[in-house]
Design an enzyme around this catalytic site. Structure first.
Site, mmCIF file in Angstrom:
data_model
loop_
_atom_site.group_PDB
_atom_site.id
_atom_site.type_symbol
_atom_site.label_atom_id
_atom_site.label_comp_id
_atom_site.label_asym_id
_atom_site.label_seq_id
_atom_site.Cartn_x
_atom_site.Cartn_y
_atom_site.Cartn_z
ATOM 1 N N GLU A 104 2.324 0.810 8.196
ATOM 2 C CA GLU A 104 2.296 -0.425 7.423
ATOM 3 C C GLU A 104 3.671 -0.627 6.827
ATOM 4 O O GLU A 104 4.165 0.221 6.089
ATOM 5 C CB GLU A 104 1.283 -0.325 6.279
ATOM 6 C CG GLU A 104 -0.143 -0.523 6.713
ATOM 7 C CD GLU A 104 -1.080 -0.634 5.509
ATOM 8 O OE1 GLU A 104 -2.285 -0.681 5.740
ATOM 9 O OE2 GLU A 104 -0.593 -0.656 4.351
ATOM 10 N N ASP A 150 -0.493 -4.387 -6.513
ATOM 11 C CA ASP A 150 0.159 -3.078 -6.434
ATOM 12 C C ASP A 150 0.371 -2.450 -7.796
ATOM 13 O O ASP A 150 0.650 -3.132 -8.780
ATOM 14 C CB ASP A 150 1.507 -3.212 -5.723
ATOM 15 C CG ASP A 150 1.330 -3.401 -4.222
ATOM 16 O OD1 ASP A 150 0.702 -2.523 -3.601
ATOM 17 O OD2 ASP A 150 1.785 -4.421 -3.697
#
Lengths: 400, 280
Positions: B61, B72
């Site tokens: 990724e 995040d």
């Protein structure tokens, strides 16, 4: 033309939507259903009405401002006195509604973001009232600028969590509030402070704020026997503006004027005017005009007023702009500061720096606006919170 | 293009189907490390990608950094801000991917938020990403069905849209996401943002099996919070893929590129040793 009637589902034209992490989808579905059910419930409406009247002090007066009229040489000019609400701004209209909704949903923990601290104080206030746990996220730069409101929130029993990532202002506080919500979504309700965020927040917050425009319409009808010619309000996220605009959107002859913060000037790049100088993008869950760079990174916003210091704007404003139903203008830090002083001297009313943007436009263009009929300005908050900041700015200017 | 990039005959990436078939044949789960492109800088990102592929990553990724990464935690926020400060862009990420393709066919999922893609141009990005060698795209703020027209434009040129499933996702929605899903599905191990955790939730294995029962055979990878080889091995016992992100960035901060390679190799070894015994 009624753009409101042509919006469908979770959007205003192309704007709005639900651009959020998967974890929040179920919570947004629950919130949408709870809001729909509560809106149809007479008990909920009655509870909210009692709180707005007996606790927040509604209806807020519609005050005709003779010395403003004298200064601009035209009138009539009315100020919608949201500054007189409990906690000093329009924000309490929304937090009372959402706290009732949180109770309806059985959520015991509340989070919020705040810029100027007004929404944080309004949230901390209703959490004290309803005995809910309250965490408020605030950028470290705003914690500095609005120290008094930080202490106010703590007095009310809230925990203020400073956010020191990114630009350390409202945008980053909102990021952190969303991160908290993603983490604690099962027992937590997020009271967003403006008409931003994923659906249903923009329409729900607008509906809770729509009382401003509904009262204005009835009060002006009683005073003048007619609709306003124009309605002027400052726009950061845009909740006081949507609140006062909403009742008038169906009346095409009423000019709706939103005032964005031009900061140090649109050309300086240091401003908070996405409708004037941004382009559509996605931040905090919805598609709307956004300050961004050529690579799609969100550009830092700037305004003398912490409450307008935000690179995005509510999606319904983007729609009203594209449809030509509302017009959006800008006012610089200096103009807003001048209006702050001017209204204080003229009417004995110290406005919030946010509201001073709307007033600055009326000082500038009031004579022209008044040709269309009565001018109504949303005095969205009082300036007590800004006095220390303005004193510092004035002191700095004196020292030079 | 950053200095040090190797020119060579570009390889085309393997498909996710090929990748998972190979892992199944080896009786193991796929190891899927995450890296923020441009962290610590562009040339080192390329080195890290090459090192990860060499150390046994099955899929990578690659994050296109965004200024407001609201899904995040602190580690990936930090790496994103650093990458942006050092000038990484969407186009720059595609450049790094092109350079990686000069010697590697490891499938790559581009991982980002919607706004940089909107600004690049949806059609343009969908084409450019495939041309640069990406197989998949994961946008954390585009949940399945949020914008059907946009989603079909993004996948029109061959990118698989990798879908997230959360512990809060209803069973009916899991099935609907799977019907629209491609490549593999990404199960988020807990409510919350990305970031290493010392412990995984006890119910995770059961949840993963419940999801697998509803998705009609699309491989299910699990991520968020997996930070040690032991945890990776535990998750690999239940899932078809294991995503490790923040912990890798932590290793990179502490030990540099060599530390990242060693860590990926340790993850891979732990996952192979234990094998999918379905005991979690």
């Amino acid at each position: 033309m009624t753009p409101g009637a042509r919006t469908a589902g979770d959007r205003f034209g192309p704007y709005g939507g639900r651009y959020v992490p998967e974890t929040l989808i179920t919570a947004l579905d629950e919130l949408t259903a709870a809001y729909r059910d509560a809106s149809a419930d007479q008990g909920f409406a009655a509870d909210l009405r009692v709180l707005l009247e007996d606790y927040a002090g509604r209806p807020s007066p519609l005050y005709r401002a003779p010395r403003v009229e004298e200064a601009i040489g035209a009138g009539p000019v009315y100020l919608k006195r949201e500054d007189l609400n409990h906690t000093g701004a329009h924000k309490i209209n929304n937090t009372l509604g959402q706290a009732l909704l949180a109770r309806w949903m059985g959520k015991r923990r509340i989070i919020a973001e705040t810029g100027a601290g007004q929404h944080g104080v309004a949230t901390a206030t209703v959490c004290a009232l309803f005995d809910l746990e309250c965490v408020v996220y605030m950028g470290t730069e705003d914690v500095e600028r609005q120290a008094l409101n930080v202490y106010r929130m703590e007095l009310l029993g809230a925990e203020v969590r400073p956010v020191d990532s990114g630009s350390c202002t409202l945008k980053d506080a909102t990021n952190e509030a969303i991160r908290d919500w993603v983490t604690n979504v099962r027992d937590t309700h997020y009271i967003i402070g403006s008409v931003v965020g994923p659906d249903p927040f923009p329409r729900m917050v607008r509906d809770f704020q729509a009382v401003i425009g509904e009262e204005t319409r009835a009060q002006l009808e009683a005073a003048e026997g007619r609709l306003p010619g124009s309605v002027v309000a400052c726009v950061g996220g845009g909740s006081n503006a949507m609140g006062i605009f909403h009742a008038f959107v169906p009346f095409g002859d009423v000019r709706l004027v939103g005032v964005e913060a031009a900061g140090e000037g649109l050309d300086s790049g240091r401003h908070s005017a996405p409708l004037a100088a941004g382009r559509p993008g996605v931040l905090h869950g919805s598609l709307s005009y956004l300050l961004q760079d050529a690579d799609g990174q969100v550009a830092p916003a700037h305004s003398i007023s912490a409450g307008l210091d935000y690179p995005g704007v509510g999606p319904e404003h983007s729609w009203l702009l594209d449809e030509g139903r509302a017009e959006y203008v800008t006012v610089t830090d200096d103009q807003a500061l001048a209006a702050f002083h001017r209204l204080s001297r003229l009417e004995g009313l110290i406005p919030a720096l946010e509201s001073a943007h709307a007033l600055a436009h009326v000082f500038e263009a009031g004579a022209e606006l008044a040709r269309h009929g009565p001018v109504v300005v949303c005095l969205s908050g009082r300036g007590d919170k800004d006095v220390a900041h303005v004193a510092r700015l004035s002191g700095a200017e004196t020292d030079e | 293009m950053p200095e040090g990039f190797i020119a060579g005959e570009p390889m085309s990436g393997a498909s996710f189907a090929q990748c998972f078939a190979r892992c199944r044949a080896d009786n193991r789960a796929a190891l899927i490390p995450f890296l923020t492109c441009g962290y610590p800088d562009a040339p080192q990102s390329l080195e890290l990608l090459q090192g990860m592929a060499g150390a046994g990553a099955d899929i990578i990724e690659l994050g296109i950094p965004f200024s407001d990464p609201l899904a995040d935690g602190p580690t990936i926020q930090r790496s994103s801000f650093q990458a942006l400060e050092r000038g990484m862009t969407t186009e720059g990420t595609l450049d790094v991917l092109r350079a990686f393709r000069a010697g590697h066919d490891t499938p790559v999922v581009l991982f980002s938020y919607l706004n940089p893609i909107l600004r690049y141009g949806v059609e343009e990005f969908a084409r450019a990403a495939v041309e640069a060698g990406a197989q998949g795209l994961l946008l954390t703020d585009v949940p399945a069905g949020a914008d059907p027209a946009l989603e079909s434009r993004l996948s029109a040129h061959g990118l698989d849209l990798i879908r997230l499933i959360a512990p809060t996702t209803s069973p009916e929605r899991v099935a609907a996401i799977a019907r629209a899903g491609a490549g593999f599905l990404y199960y988020i191990s807990r409510t919350g943002v990305t970031g290493a955790r010392t412990r995984l939730r006890r119910a995770l294995g059961r949840e993963v099996r419940a999801v697998q029962g509803r998705v009609g055979g699309i491989p299910v990878a699990v991520g968020f919070g997996i930070s040690t080889p032991e945890q990776a091995a535990d998750v690999a016992a239940a899932a078809e893929g294991v995503v490790v992100g923040s912990a890798l960035i932590d290793h990179c901060e502490r030990e540099g590129a060599e530390g990242v390679r060693d860590f990926v190799a340790a993850l891979r070894e732990a996952m192979e040793r234990d094998g999918p015994d379905r005991s979690l």
